[in-house]
Write a protein that holds these residues in place. Structure first.
Motif, PDB file in Angstrom:
ATOM      1  N   UNK A  18       0.639  -1.555   0.394  1.00 53.63           N
ATOM      2  CA  UNK A  18      -0.434   0.235  -0.195  1.00 53.63           C
ATOM      3  C   UNK A  18       1.164   1.549   0.252  1.00 53.63           C
ATOM      4  N   UNK A  19       1.949   1.259   0.916  1.00 52.54           N
ATOM      5  CA  UNK A  19       2.484   2.425   1.167  1.00 52.54           C
ATOM      6  C   UNK A  19       3.477   2.801  -0.535  1.00 52.54           C
ATOM      7  N   UNK A  20       3.741   1.465  -1.284  1.00 58.08           N
ATOM      8  CA  UNK A  20       4.647   1.842  -2.672  1.00 58.08           C
ATOM      9  C   UNK A  20       3.146   2.101  -3.481  1.00 58.08           C
ATOM     10  N   UNK A  21       2.314   1.352  -3.341  1.00 53.97           N
ATOM     11  CA  UNK A  21       1.808   2.235  -4.619  1.00 53.97           C
ATOM     12  C   UNK A  21       1.329   3.757  -4.436  1.00 53.97           C
ATOM     13  N   UNK A  22       1.383   3.741  -2.786  1.00 53.53           N
ATOM     14  CA  UNK A  22       0.532   5.333  -2.600  1.00 53.53           C
ATOM     15  C   UNK A  22       2.141   6.040  -2.890  1.00 53.53           C
ATOM     16  N   UNK A  23       2.774   5.158  -3.135  1.00 55.82           N
ATOM     17  CA  UNK A  23       4.488   6.609  -3.172  1.00 55.82           C
ATOM     18  C   UNK A  23       4.257   6.680  -5.102  1.00 55.82           C
ATOM     19  N   UNK A  24       4.484   5.235  -5.901  1.00 54.51           N
ATOM     20  CA  UNK A  24       3.995   5.141  -7.482  1.00 54.51           C
ATOM     21  C   UNK A  24       3.068   5.865  -7.904  1.00 54.51           C
ATOM     22  N   UNK A  25       1.648   6.237  -7.195  1.00 56.33           N
ATOM     23  CA  UNK A  25       0.777   6.602  -7.488  1.00 56.33           C
ATOM     24  C   UNK A  25       1.107   8.081  -7.628  1.00 56.33           C
ATOM     25  N   UNK A  26       2.098   9.072  -6.519  1.00 57.39           N
ATOM     26  CA  UNK A  26       1.969  10.231  -6.294  1.00 57.39           C
ATOM     27  C   UNK A  26       3.541  10.810  -6.896  1.00 57.39           C
ATOM     28  N   UNK A  27       4.839   9.707  -7.543  1.00 63.59           N
ATOM     29  CA  UNK A  27       5.580  10.226  -8.363  1.00 63.59           C
ATOM     30  C   UNK A  27       5.053   9.616  -9.719  1.00 63.59           C
ATOM     31  N   UNK A  28       4.099   9.262 -10.300  1.00 64.96           N
ATOM     32  CA  UNK A  28       3.376   9.172 -11.166  1.00 64.96           C
ATOM     33  C   UNK A  28       2.526  11.102 -11.850  1.00 64.96           C
ATOM     34  N   UNK A  29       1.618  11.273 -10.733  1.00 63.89           N
ATOM     35  CA  UNK A  29       1.523  12.371 -11.004  1.00 63.89           C
ATOM     36  C   UNK A  29       1.988  13.619 -10.710  1.00 63.89           C
ATOM     37  N   UNK A  30       3.389  13.733  -9.855  1.00 62.45           N
ATOM     38  CA  UNK A  30       4.456  14.583 -10.237  1.00 62.45           C
ATOM     39  C   UNK A  30       4.619  15.232 -11.215  1.00 62.45           C
ATOM     40  N   UNK A  31       4.882  13.027 -11.515  1.00 60.93           N
ATOM     41  CA  UNK A  31       5.537  13.174 -13.457  1.00 60.93           C
ATOM     42  C   UNK A  31       4.781  13.875 -14.821  1.00 60.93           C
ATOM     43  N   UNK A  32       3.408  13.637 -14.310  1.00 62.45           N
ATOM     44  CA  UNK A  32       2.704  13.833 -15.418  1.00 62.45           C
ATOM     45  C   UNK A  32       2.495  15.865 -15.712  1.00 62.45           C
ATOM     46  N   UNK A  33       2.139  16.171 -14.067  1.00 66.08           N
ATOM     47  CA  UNK A  33       1.939  17.710 -14.061  1.00 66.08           C
ATOM     48  C   UNK A  33       3.372  18.473 -14.141  1.00 66.08           C
ATOM     49  N   UNK A  34       4.343  17.918 -14.262  1.00 67.26           N
ATOM     50  CA  UNK A  34       5.671  18.255 -14.892  1.00 67.26           C
ATOM     51  C   UNK A  34       5.768  18.241 -15.877  1.00 67.26           C
ATOM     52  N   UNK A  35       5.192  17.928 -16.420  1.00 62.66           N
ATOM     53  CA  UNK A  35       5.807  17.141 -17.995  1.00 62.66           C
ATOM     54  C   UNK A  35       4.369  18.008 -18.721  1.00 62.66           C
ATOM     55  N   UNK A  36       3.664  18.172 -18.080  1.00 68.40           N
ATOM     56  CA  UNK A  36       2.185  19.166 -19.023  1.00 68.40           C
ATOM     57  C   UNK A  36       2.550  20.537 -19.010  1.00 68.40           C
ATOM     58  N   UNK A  37       2.744  20.793 -17.375  1.00 66.36           N
ATOM     59  CA  UNK A  37       3.482  22.144 -17.253  1.00 66.36           C
ATOM     60  C   UNK A  37       4.368  22.730 -18.427  1.00 66.36           C
ATOM     61  N   UNK A  38       5.638  21.454 -18.738  1.00 66.84           N
ATOM     62  CA  UNK A  38       7.009  22.051 -19.609  1.00 66.84           C
ATOM     63  C   UNK A  38       6.103  22.019 -20.957  1.00 66.84           C
ATOM     64  N   UNK A  39       5.303  21.190 -21.279  1.00 70.28           N
ATOM     65  CA  UNK A  39       5.042  21.115 -22.663  1.00 70.28           C
ATOM     66  C   UNK A  39       4.035  21.723 -23.106  1.00 70.28           C
ATOM     67  N   UNK A 148      -9.890   4.628 -14.348  1.00 73.99           N
ATOM     68  CA  UNK A 148     -10.153   4.812 -13.174  1.00 73.99           C
ATOM     69  C   UNK A 148     -10.121   6.847 -13.211  1.00 73.99           C
ATOM     70  N   UNK A 149     -10.814   7.141 -13.738  1.00 70.99           N
ATOM     71  CA  UNK A 149     -10.231   8.666 -13.651  1.00 70.99           C
ATOM     72  C   UNK A 149     -12.116   9.409 -12.031  1.00 70.99           C
ATOM     73  N   UNK A 150     -12.832   8.416 -12.651  1.00 73.33           N
ATOM     74  CA  UNK A 150     -14.100   8.418 -11.026  1.00 73.33           C
ATOM     75  C   UNK A 150     -12.938   7.850  -9.685  1.00 73.33           C
ATOM     76  N   UNK A 151     -12.098   6.401  -9.564  1.00 72.12           N
ATOM     77  CA  UNK A 151     -11.582   6.880  -8.536  1.00 72.12           C
ATOM     78  C   UNK A 151     -10.480   7.962  -8.013  1.00 72.12           C
ATOM     79  N   UNK A 152      -9.365   7.899  -8.256  1.00 73.45           N
ATOM     80  CA  UNK A 152      -8.935   9.376  -8.989  1.00 73.45           C
ATOM     81  C   UNK A 152      -9.166  10.533  -8.275  1.00 73.45           C
ATOM     82  N   UNK A 153     -10.045  11.230  -8.889  1.00 72.63           N
ATOM     83  CA  UNK A 153     -11.414  12.019  -8.288  1.00 72.63           C
ATOM     84  C   UNK A 153     -11.756  12.216  -6.849  1.00 72.63           C
ATOM     85  N   UNK A 154     -12.515  10.935  -6.187  1.00 77.59           N
ATOM     86  CA  UNK A 154     -12.510  10.648  -5.155  1.00 77.59           C
ATOM     87  C   UNK A 154     -11.323  10.502  -4.376  1.00 77.59           C
ATOM     88  N   UNK A 155     -10.075  10.286  -4.676  1.00 83.42           N
ATOM     89  CA  UNK A 155      -9.327  10.356  -4.002  1.00 83.42           C
ATOM     90  C   UNK A 155      -8.619  11.709  -3.483  1.00 83.42           C
TER      91      UNK A 155
END
Length: 176
Positions: A18-39, A148-155
């Motif tokens: 669970x801790x690993x999954x939470x970190x992976x999710x955080x990492x992916x979100x950070x990468x998505x935000x960074x690449x969208x922001x820069x692109x 996954x979008x509805x679950x991510x929205x709930x999160x």
């Protein structure tokens, strides 16, 4: 060893995956935000619309007529920081301030037409970028992301609220 140091060395209460999954999710979100922001900067130079202003425009589009203090609380920023950002955005004609009925000291904040148009352009640029990337994924991956979008929205809702005082999301989120 202090109690704090001992607590840090203790294994987490929840299973490690669970801790690993939470970190992976955080990492992916950070990468998505960074690449969208820069692109998206190819269409919008950084000076034209800083990310802090984009986030305020998005909030005011969703919740018009917030005051500075309310906006600061929702964005989890210091009131003086939001006040300074709003002042810049008023000067740039992205946001308007109007007196709040019944309280002349308070002001309601709204997007101006220019602010709404700039936000829409920003969102369109991001949408084009994401749609283009999604279209290059295999269909089964696209489906997984869409599902996954509805679950991510709930999160996101849970993270935005104070879980200790607001239990409304618990009633709307499906429990396994």
């Amino acid at each position: 060893m202090t109690n704090t140091a001992e607590a840090l060395l203790e294994p987490p209460d929840e299973p490690l995956h669970v801790v690993g999954d939470a970190w992976s999710l955080t990492d992916v979100i950070t990468r998505l935000r960074r690449v969208l922001r820069s692109s998206v900067r190819h269409e919008f130079p950084w000076e034209a619309l800083p990310m802090a202003q984009v986030e305020i425009l998005q909030r005011l589009a969703d919740e018009p007529d917030l005051g500075v203090s309310e906006l600061a609380a929702r964005q989890r920023l210091a009131t003086n920081t939001v006040s300074n950002l709003i002042q810049q955005m008023v000067v740039s004609q992205l946001v308007s301030r109007t007196p709040r009925p019944g309280d002349r000291r308070a002001q309601n904040l709204r997007l101006t037409r220019t602010g709404a148009e700039l936000l829409q352009s920003w969102q369109n640029a991001n949408e084009r970028r994401v749609a283009n990337a999604l279209s290059r994924l295999p269909r089964h991956r696209q489906t997984l992301i869409e599902e996954a979008i509805p679950a991510l929205s709930d999160l996101a809702t849970l993270l935005e609220t104070d879980e200790s005082t607001d239990t409304t999301i618990e009633r709307t989120v499906e429990k396994p």
